[in-house]
Scaffold this active site. Structure first.
Site, PDB file in Angstrom:
ATOM      1  N   GLU A 228      28.265  16.037  35.518  1.00  0.00           N
ATOM      2  CA  GLU A 228      29.230  17.132  35.694  1.00  0.00           C
ATOM      3  C   GLU A 228      28.659  18.317  34.942  1.00  0.00           C
ATOM      4  OE1 GLU A 228      31.424  19.874  35.122  1.00  0.00           O
ATOM      5  OE2 GLU A 228      32.798  18.681  33.894  1.00  0.00           O
ATOM      6  N   CYS A 262      33.845  24.907  32.478  1.00  0.00           N
ATOM      7  CA  CYS A 262      33.012  24.804  33.678  1.00  0.00           C
ATOM      8  C   CYS A 262      33.780  25.208  34.924  1.00  0.00           C
ATOM      9  CB  CYS A 262      32.456  23.388  33.810  1.00  0.00           C
ATOM     10  SG  CYS A 262      33.712  22.089  33.785  1.00  0.00           S
TER      11      CYS A 262
END
Length: 453
Positions: A228, A262
């Site tokens: 990720e 993010c």
């Protein structure tokens, strides 16, 4: 080697600790290896009871955890408390739902009996970031433990006390010795750990650079990994958007956690017909954010986690301005140690860092477009593919546009966020694999077919 953490607000030394030597690393890995088989054989009901106990301990210790998070990476106190509650909720969720996710699936074949079962892989190494120092750990840990895996954590070097605090929570909840361990190690040592035969799989949340390194090391050992990585999420504002709602949510989507997320909205792709009105109100709302001591309730914008990160963000901002972007708000470092004010760049275009790169901090990039089709093209004109959102009064239209976005998570009239009930992850340079929901618990299992003739 001694590692020092610095308080992002004061610039003062917060904590010093030594990296582990080979003997200390071996002790953690040996304990995990010894515990793996026993934990895999522990009945699911017992695992669930322990996970609920962990959730209880998180809530009971939320004050201490909040103070550590704020001191180490500068998180606002209220944001830290919300993060801790989210972790406790994830523990409760997987305790309640893991049995359904892990249930054997009967498949009709020509066999007398055939089915799919989900078996644990063993020990998962987690390499985790500093921006959500508790949640990022529990996002993988809750499903991994319920699936019967054990885990070792290499946390970011600037949040060592967060890592140790998580271990204390798990011990207080009664988690058996070796089921979870902390490794205070550097990147070179982490590469050696990946090569250890007792490590079955790796999960990373972090930068693209870290992802390439970890994935290469895991791939060399033919070990499963989940990546990720970064994102440059588009916040698509169509001409029929509700401006009151959209502007309010735009501020939260860009500036929560000092923009160090993010899945933060980073590129605001705004249809020209509404662009002036949106930008004017966005600037006005963002200007009200107050940068300061993250422990103070009046502070609404946290400092960045480290001064070097602040300096790199400002380099990207200055380079974008030099190439023609216009600074509408902020865009100069604060006098405090790692502070950067809420900032907005307009006129962002291809070739600029604000267009091409991830801005991991409180800077919003405005990208003006003609219409819906150009909005989709620009939203997809990125090497990243984590999340995206669409803002319109017509929910059906928003859903159609969301389906055209090339990303792993798309929201309509809501801020992109991770939800334990939905799979989470990205495509392209944002990584691969999924966390959360059933997809997340299955990532670190052996999906095994059994055929009985």
């Amino acid at each position: 080697m001694t590692v020092e953490t610095i308080n992002p607000h004061t610039g003062q030394s917060e904590y010093r600790h030594e990296l582990m030597d080979a003997a200390a690393i071996e002790a953690v890995l040996a304990a995990a290896g010894d515990a793996a088989e026993r934990w895999a054989a522990t009945p699911l009901e017992e695992r669930g009871a322990l996970l609920r106990a962990i959730g209880h301990q998180l809530r009971a210790r939320r004050g201490d955890l909040q103070r550590i998070m704020t001191a180490e990476m500068g998180k606002l106190g209220k944001e830290a408390l919300a993060e801790i509650e989210k972790c406790a909720g994830a523990c409760d969720y997987y305790a309640d739902h893991a049995a359904g996710y892990l249930r054997e699936e009967i498949v009709e074949t020509d066999a007398s009996r055939s089915y799919v079962r989900y078996e644990p892989l063993g020990c998962v190494l987690a390499v985790m970031p500093w921006n959500f120092p508790i949640w990022q750990v529990f996002r993988f840990l809750a499903p991994a433990l319920m699936a019967g895996n054990v885990a070792v954590l290499k946390h970011a070097s600037n949040v060592p006390r967060c890592a140790d605090a998580i271990a204390l929570v798990l011990r207080a909840a009664g988690l058996p010795e070796g089921v979870f361990g902390v490794l205070h190690i550097d990147n070179e040592q982490a590469a050696d750990v990946i090569r250890d035969a007792r490590i079955a799989a790796v999960t990373l949340t972090g930068s693209e650079r870290a992802g390439r390194s970890i994935a290469a090391n895991a791939g060399d050992q033919l070990k499963k990994c989940v990546m990720e990585l970064g994102g440059s999420d588009a916040f698509v504002v169509l001409e029929d958007a509700d401006l009151d709602l959209t502007v309010r949510q735009a501020v939260a989507a860009r500036f929560a956690n000092a923009g160090q997320t993010c899945i933060a909205a980073k590129r605001f792709v705004v249809v020209e017909a509404i662009a002036d009105a949106f930008v004017e109100r966005f600037v006005e709302a963002a200007a009200k954010l107050r940068l300061g001591d993250p422990q103070h309730e009046a502070t609404t914008l946290a400092p960045m986690a480290r001064q070097d990160l602040r300096d790199e963000l400002h380099r990207q901002v200055r380079a974008s301005i030099d190439q023609g972007a216009r600074a509408l708000l902020g865009c100069e470092p604060d006098a405090s140690h790692a502070g950067y004010p809420a900032s907005i760049l307009d006129g962002v275009a291809p070739g600029m860092p604000a267009y091409e790169e991830e801005l991991f901090g409180p800077v919003a990039a405005i990208l003006r477009v003609r219409d819906e089709d150009e909005a989709v093209r620009v939203a997809n004109d990125t090497t990243f593919g984590l999340g995206g959102s669409v803002w319109t009064r017509d929910a059906a239209r928003g859903e159609r546009v969301a389906r055209r976005l090339r990303c792993g998570v798309a929201f309509v009239n809501a801020i992109v966020r991770s939800d334990v009930r939905l799979p989470f992850g990205g495509i392209k340079r944002s990584g691969y694999g999924r966390e959360l929901a059933g997809h997340g618990i299955h990532e670190f299992t052996n999906i095994k077919s059994v055929y009985v003739a």
